[in-house]
Design a protein around this motif. Structure first.
Motif, PDB file in Angstrom:
ATOM      1  N   ARG A   1      -7.485   1.447   2.256  1.00  0.00           N
ATOM      2  CA  ARG A   1      -6.044   1.660   2.097  1.00  0.00           C
ATOM      3  C   ARG A   1      -5.470   0.962   0.875  1.00  0.00           C
ATOM      4  O   ARG A   1      -4.387   1.326   0.404  1.00  0.00           O
ATOM      5  CB  ARG A   1      -5.297   1.196   3.357  1.00  0.00           C
ATOM      6  N   MET A   2      -6.161  -0.043   0.331  1.00  0.00           N
ATOM      7  CA  MET A   2      -5.636  -0.773  -0.816  1.00  0.00           C
ATOM      8  C   MET A   2      -6.097  -0.200  -2.150  1.00  0.00           C
ATOM      9  O   MET A   2      -5.644  -0.642  -3.212  1.00  0.00           O
ATOM     10  CB  MET A   2      -6.024  -2.254  -0.730  1.00  0.00           C
TER      11      MET A   2
ATOM     12  N   TYR B   1       6.492  -2.748   6.015  1.00  0.00           N
ATOM     13  CA  TYR B   1       5.925  -1.475   5.573  1.00  0.00           C
ATOM     14  C   TYR B   1       6.907  -0.335   5.816  1.00  0.00           C
ATOM     15  O   TYR B   1       7.026   0.582   5.001  1.00  0.00           O
ATOM     16  CB  TYR B   1       4.618  -1.191   6.300  1.00  0.00           C
TER      17      TYR B   1
ATOM     18  N   GLU C   1      -3.295   1.368  -4.641  1.00  0.00           N
ATOM     19  CA  GLU C   1      -2.426   0.434  -5.357  1.00  0.00           C
ATOM     20  C   GLU C   1      -3.202  -0.242  -6.487  1.00  0.00           C
ATOM     21  O   GLU C   1      -2.666  -0.435  -7.584  1.00  0.00           O
ATOM     22  CB  GLU C   1      -1.839  -0.610  -4.408  1.00  0.00           C
TER      23      GLU C   1
ATOM     24  N   THR D   1       0.806  -1.224   0.000  1.00  0.00           N
ATOM     25  CA  THR D   1       0.000   0.000   0.000  1.00  0.00           C
ATOM     26  C   THR D   1       0.836   1.269   0.000  1.00  0.00           C
ATOM     27  O   THR D   1       0.560   2.214  -0.741  1.00  0.00           O
ATOM     28  CB  THR D   1      -0.918   0.022   1.233  1.00  0.00           C
ATOM     29  N   THR D   2       1.872   1.301   0.835  1.00  0.00           N
ATOM     30  CA  THR D   2       2.569   2.534   1.196  1.00  0.00           C
ATOM     31  C   THR D   2       2.981   3.386   0.009  1.00  0.00           C
ATOM     32  O   THR D   2       2.689   4.591  -0.046  1.00  0.00           O
ATOM     33  CB  THR D   2       3.823   2.199   2.037  1.00  0.00           C
TER      34      THR D   2
ATOM     35  N   PHE E   1       0.326   5.638  -2.115  1.00  0.00           N
ATOM     36  CA  PHE E   1      -0.528   6.662  -1.519  1.00  0.00           C
ATOM     37  C   PHE E   1      -0.205   8.049  -2.085  1.00  0.00           C
ATOM     38  O   PHE E   1       0.973   8.428  -2.186  1.00  0.00           O
ATOM     39  CB  PHE E   1      -0.354   6.709  -0.004  1.00  0.00           C
TER      40      PHE E   1
ATOM     41  N   GLN F   1       1.576   1.953   6.483  1.00  0.00           N
ATOM     42  CA  GLN F   1       0.680   1.214   5.592  1.00  0.00           C
ATOM     43  C   GLN F   1      -0.642   1.946   5.368  1.00  0.00           C
ATOM     44  O   GLN F   1      -1.471   1.516   4.570  1.00  0.00           O
ATOM     45  CB  GLN F   1       0.424  -0.198   6.133  1.00  0.00           C
ATOM     46  N   GLU F   2      -0.835   3.080   6.061  1.00  0.00           N
ATOM     47  CA  GLU F   2      -2.015   3.921   5.847  1.00  0.00           C
ATOM     48  C   GLU F   2      -1.621   5.318   5.385  1.00  0.00           C
ATOM     49  O   GLU F   2      -2.312   5.932   4.587  1.00  0.00           O
ATOM     50  CB  GLU F   2      -2.849   3.997   7.124  1.00  0.00           C
TER      51      GLU F   2
END
Length: 327
Positions: free
Chosen positions: A277-278, A182, A281, A121-122, A125, A253-254
């Motif tokens: 959060r996904m 992460y 990506e 995820t990271t 963003f 990760q958020e």
């Protein structure tokens, strides 16, 4: 993107919800060795096709992507078999257990003109992308600190003598690859491959790390990555430079809203509008796939390889051994 999923856990449900944010991506099949859990997931998300035989899903012409969300140690085998059958792959973090496995998958994907993505995820963003843009305003970077700590109920089971996948070396588990990964993506995405890495870990009787601190050294910059599943702490990330700082009050990760302090001025930023959060990506993967942008795909794979190299070096430094290391 017509996606077949592997796994039925919470992460798969989050992924399936995230697909709704992409214009041309949908799940067309679900695979699980357990027909009951496969049917339950398929019914919840109105997916018509289920498989309890992986080869059956790989033969399905209505599936062009495989999303791998199995236990860590199985990522490589599922992804390898999919690529060998001409399917594109989205593989959950950690990408693989070893550097050799990652290299094999990347080479196979490139050789067969297939898309291969790590579902991390990271780095996708909008806030993270904005942070990268703002880094020069901090002057010369000196210190990066990341802490992602979340007490796991499975740690209680571990202490009671029950070993679950996340705390099992046989499944390539542990705090480093489950949660601290992460932080590694956060730092390496900003600064590249570290010059040196060490890892100090708290380990259970079976040798798995339940928490630990990874130290990454760059020219003039020291980075501390804390990850814990045996204790809890507010999660955050701070980047310090000679002219100011960036502070994130959330797990990497958020990567929720962040503040930038330059001198006496403090500004708050938030470039993100989607709560899942996904989602970002998935949107990125769909865009890369629809534009046949192999260059961008390969840039992401280069990043994933750098992270796996760092994770393996850290794990080796702490004496944490996986069965995959001997294959």
């Amino acid at each position: 993107m017509k996606i077949g999923t592997i796994g039925t856990g919470v992460i798969v449900e989050t992924f399936l919800n995230a697909l709704q944010e992409a214009q041309n991506a949908a799940c067309t099949a679900v695979y699980s060795r357990n027909e009951v859990t496969a049917r339950k997931l398929a019914d919840k998300f109105q997916i018509r096709q289920i498989y309890t035989d992986y080869e059956g899903m790989l033969a399905d012409d209505n599936v062009d992507f495989i999303y791998v969300a199995s236990p860590n140690s199985l990522h490589y085998d599922y992804a390898l078999r999919a690529l060998q059958k001409g399917k594109n792959v989205i593989c959950e973090k950690p990408f693989t257990s070893t550097v050799e496995e990652t290299v094999t998958l990347i080479e196979l994907a490139k050789r067969n003109n297939l898309f291969l993505f790590e579902a991390i995820t990271t780095i996708h963003f909008p806030n993270y992308i904005k942070i990268k843009e703002l880094l020069p305003s901090l002057g010369d970077l000196k210190i990066v600190q990341c802490n992602y700590s979340q007490y796991s109920s499975r740690y209680d089971k571990l202490m009671a003598g029950e070993i679950t996948n996340v705390f099992d070396p046989a499944f390539s588990g542990g705090s480093l690859v489950d949660i601290n990964i992460y932080n590694l993506h956060f730092v390496i995405g900003l600064l590249g491959e570290p010059k040196h890495i060490t890892y100090m870990a708290n380990k259970a009787d079976n040798g798995i790390d339940t928490s630990g601190i990874a130290l990454l050294k760059y020219d003039g910059i020291v980075c501390e990555c804390v990850g814990a599943k045996d204790s809890h702490s507010p999660s955050s990330a701070v980047i310090q430079g000679t002219k100011g700082y960036i502070k994130i009050q959330s797990p990497p990760q958020e990567c929720r809203s962040f503040e930038v302090g330059i001198g006496d001025r403090i500004e708050t930023y938030n470039e993100q509008q989607i709560s899942n959060r996904m989602a970002y990506e998935v949107i990125a993967f769909e865009k890369i796939y629809s534009h046949r942008d192999f260059q961008k795909c390969h840039e992401l794979l280069d990043h994933s390889l750098r992270v796996i190299k760092a994770a393996v070096l850290a794990r080796q430094d702490a004496g944490i051994v996986f069965p995959a290391d001997h294959i």
